[in-house]
Design a protein around this motif. Structure first.
Motif, PDB file in Angstrom:
ATOM      1  N   UNK A  97      86.873 128.209  42.009  1.00 16.09           N
ATOM      2  CA  UNK A  97      88.226 127.756  41.672  1.00 16.09           C
ATOM      3  C   UNK A  97      88.310 126.237  41.727  1.00 16.09           C
ATOM      4  N   UNK A  98      87.665 125.636  42.732  1.00 14.39           N
ATOM      5  CA  UNK A  98      87.659 124.181  42.843  1.00 14.39           C
ATOM      6  C   UNK A  98      86.964 123.524  41.666  1.00 14.39           C
ATOM      7  N   UNK A  99      85.852 124.104  41.236  1.00 17.11           N
ATOM      8  CA  UNK A  99      85.124 123.556  40.085  1.00 17.11           C
ATOM      9  C   UNK A  99      85.963 123.707  38.822  1.00 17.11           C
ATOM     10  N   UNK A 100      86.620 124.855  38.654  1.00 19.77           N
ATOM     11  CA  UNK A 100      87.496 125.035  37.483  1.00 19.77           C
ATOM     12  C   UNK A 100      88.597 123.977  37.468  1.00 19.77           C
ATOM     13  N   UNK A 101      89.154 123.688  38.625  1.00 19.09           N
ATOM     14  CA  UNK A 101      90.200 122.674  38.737  1.00 19.09           C
ATOM     15  C   UNK A 101      89.647 121.290  38.416  1.00 19.09           C
ATOM     16  N   UNK A 102      88.472 120.996  38.932  1.00 24.51           N
ATOM     17  CA  UNK A 102      87.829 119.705  38.671  1.00 24.51           C
ATOM     18  C   UNK A 102      87.572 119.542  37.176  1.00 24.51           C
ATOM     19  N   UNK A 103      87.025 120.571  36.544  1.00 29.79           N
ATOM     20  CA  UNK A 103      86.749 120.507  35.106  1.00 29.79           C
ATOM     21  C   UNK A 103      88.034 120.342  34.302  1.00 29.79           C
ATOM     22  N   UNK A 104      89.102 120.991  34.732  1.00 29.98           N
ATOM     23  CA  UNK A 104      90.386 120.864  34.040  1.00 29.98           C
ATOM     24  C   UNK A 104      90.847 119.414  34.022  1.00 29.98           C
ATOM     25  N   UNK A 105      90.514 118.665  35.062  1.00 33.73           N
ATOM     26  CA  UNK A 105      90.843 117.244  35.102  1.00 33.73           C
ATOM     27  C   UNK A 105      90.158 116.455  33.991  1.00 33.73           C
ATOM     28  N   UNK A 151      89.704 117.932  31.080  1.00 34.13           N
ATOM     29  CA  UNK A 151      90.107 118.634  29.869  1.00 34.13           C
ATOM     30  C   UNK A 151      89.088 119.665  29.426  1.00 34.13           C
ATOM     31  N   UNK A 152      88.310 120.190  30.366  1.00 30.75           N
ATOM     32  CA  UNK A 152      87.260 121.154  30.053  1.00 30.75           C
ATOM     33  C   UNK A 152      87.498 122.476  30.766  1.00 30.75           C
ATOM     34  N   UNK A 153      87.154 123.551  30.113  1.00 27.19           N
ATOM     35  CA  UNK A 153      87.076 124.844  30.784  1.00 27.19           C
ATOM     36  C   UNK A 153      85.626 125.037  31.194  1.00 27.19           C
ATOM     37  N   UNK A 154      85.367 126.028  32.029  1.00 25.71           N
ATOM     38  CA  UNK A 154      83.984 126.321  32.420  1.00 25.71           C
ATOM     39  C   UNK A 154      83.152 126.653  31.182  1.00 25.71           C
ATOM     40  N   UNK A 155      83.748 127.366  30.242  1.00 26.09           N
ATOM     41  CA  UNK A 155      83.031 127.735  29.023  1.00 26.09           C
ATOM     42  C   UNK A 155      82.676 126.497  28.193  1.00 26.09           C
ATOM     43  N   UNK A 156      83.605 125.558  28.086  1.00 22.91           N
ATOM     44  CA  UNK A 156      83.329 124.327  27.333  1.00 22.91           C
ATOM     45  C   UNK A 156      82.264 123.491  28.033  1.00 22.91           C
ATOM     46  N   UNK A 166      79.811 124.592  29.959  1.00 22.49           N
ATOM     47  CA  UNK A 166      78.516 125.230  29.713  1.00 22.49           C
ATOM     48  C   UNK A 166      78.077 125.060  28.264  1.00 22.49           C
ATOM     49  N   UNK A 167      79.031 125.107  27.339  1.00 16.82           N
ATOM     50  CA  UNK A 167      78.702 124.893  25.932  1.00 16.82           C
ATOM     51  C   UNK A 167      78.161 123.486  25.707  1.00 16.82           C
ATOM     52  N   UNK A 168      78.673 122.523  26.467  1.00 12.15           N
ATOM     53  CA  UNK A 168      78.152 121.160  26.369  1.00 12.15           C
ATOM     54  C   UNK A 168      76.691 121.088  26.733  1.00 12.15           C
ATOM     55  N   UNK A 169      76.296 121.859  27.728  1.00 15.77           N
ATOM     56  CA  UNK A 169      74.882 121.893  28.108  1.00 15.77           C
ATOM     57  C   UNK A 169      74.042 122.627  27.060  1.00 15.77           C
ATOM     58  N   UNK A 170      74.613 123.654  26.467  1.00 15.06           N
ATOM     59  CA  UNK A 170      73.885 124.338  25.385  1.00 15.06           C
ATOM     60  C   UNK A 170      73.694 123.389  24.206  1.00 15.06           C
ATOM     61  N   UNK A 171      74.703 122.564  23.921  1.00 18.46           N
ATOM     62  CA  UNK A 171      74.572 121.570  22.851  1.00 18.46           C
ATOM     63  C   UNK A 171      73.468 120.572  23.173  1.00 18.46           C
ATOM     64  N   UNK A 172      73.394 120.158  24.419  1.00 18.07           N
ATOM     65  CA  UNK A 172      72.331 119.241  24.821  1.00 18.07           C
ATOM     66  C   UNK A 172      70.958 119.884  24.648  1.00 18.07           C
ATOM     67  N   UNK A 173      70.868 121.177  24.928  1.00 21.12           N
ATOM     68  CA  UNK A 173      69.593 121.883  24.771  1.00 21.12           C
ATOM     69  C   UNK A 173      69.128 121.854  23.321  1.00 21.12           C
ATOM     70  N   UNK A 174      70.063 121.784  22.401  1.00 25.71           N
ATOM     71  CA  UNK A 174      69.719 121.696  20.990  1.00 25.71           C
ATOM     72  C   UNK A 174      69.285 120.309  20.574  1.00 25.71           C
ATOM     73  N   UNK A 175      69.442 119.335  21.455  1.00 25.61           N
ATOM     74  CA  UNK A 175      69.076 117.946  21.165  1.00 25.61           C
ATOM     75  C   UNK A 175      68.337 117.369  22.372  1.00 25.61           C
ATOM     76  N   UNK A 176      67.066 117.775  22.565  1.00 26.19           N
ATOM     77  CA  UNK A 176      66.317 117.362  23.759  1.00 26.19           C
ATOM     78  C   UNK A 176      66.244 115.854  23.976  1.00 26.19           C
ATOM     79  N   UNK A 177      66.330 115.077  22.915  1.00 24.28           N
ATOM     80  CA  UNK A 177      66.292 113.621  23.063  1.00 24.28           C
ATOM     81  C   UNK A 177      67.501 113.106  23.839  1.00 24.28           C
ATOM     82  N   UNK A 178      68.555 113.891  23.902  1.00 19.37           N
ATOM     83  CA  UNK A 178      69.765 113.493  24.623  1.00 19.37           C
ATOM     84  C   UNK A 178      69.678 113.763  26.116  1.00 19.37           C
TER      85      UNK A 178
END
Length: 108
Positions: free
Chosen positions: A51-59, A61-66, A68-80
């Motif tokens: 719950x604390x992490x969800x609250x922190x991420x909301x600060x 403007x991110x949900x837990x899903x967003x 995690x999706x950001x990390x999946x996007x990074x996985x698609x661009x290893x140079x990043x």
């Protein structure tokens, strides 16, 4: 030329800007804060930490899903990966340095 043909390149440009450095910077800020939060709550109940992490991420403007999706996007661009994690390390180091500095100040 139709309106759709005019707007489509603009929409693609705007979406590519959203996926760019600002989004990655916000993701790095959020990740650094999640790491600090996890360290601070290492002995806390798992649901409370979640719950604390969800609250922190909301600060950010991110949900837990967003987040995690950001990390999946990074996985698609290893140079990043390296610049991203270097940015996270810099944020963590700056926080640690600020905490050390404030703890070394004499009390008034």
């Amino acid at each position: 030329m139709t309106m759709r043909a005019v707007h489509l390149p603009l929409i693609v440009l705007l979406l590519s800007c959203y996926e760019g450095p600002d989004r990655r910077s916000r993701l790095a800020d959020a990740y650094a804060d999640v790491l600090r939060y996890r360290d601070a709550t290492a002995r806390a109940e798992t649901s409370a930490v979640r719950q604390g992490i969800d609250s922190l991420l909301a600060g950010y403007g991110l949900t837990a899903e967003q987040f995690l999706a950001g990390f999946r996007d990074l996985a698609g661009d290893p140079a990043s990966f390296q610049p991203f994690f270097q940015g996270v390390e810099e944020r963590l180091a700056a926080t640690s340095a600020a905490a050390m500095e404030s703890s070394n100040r004499p009390a008034n």
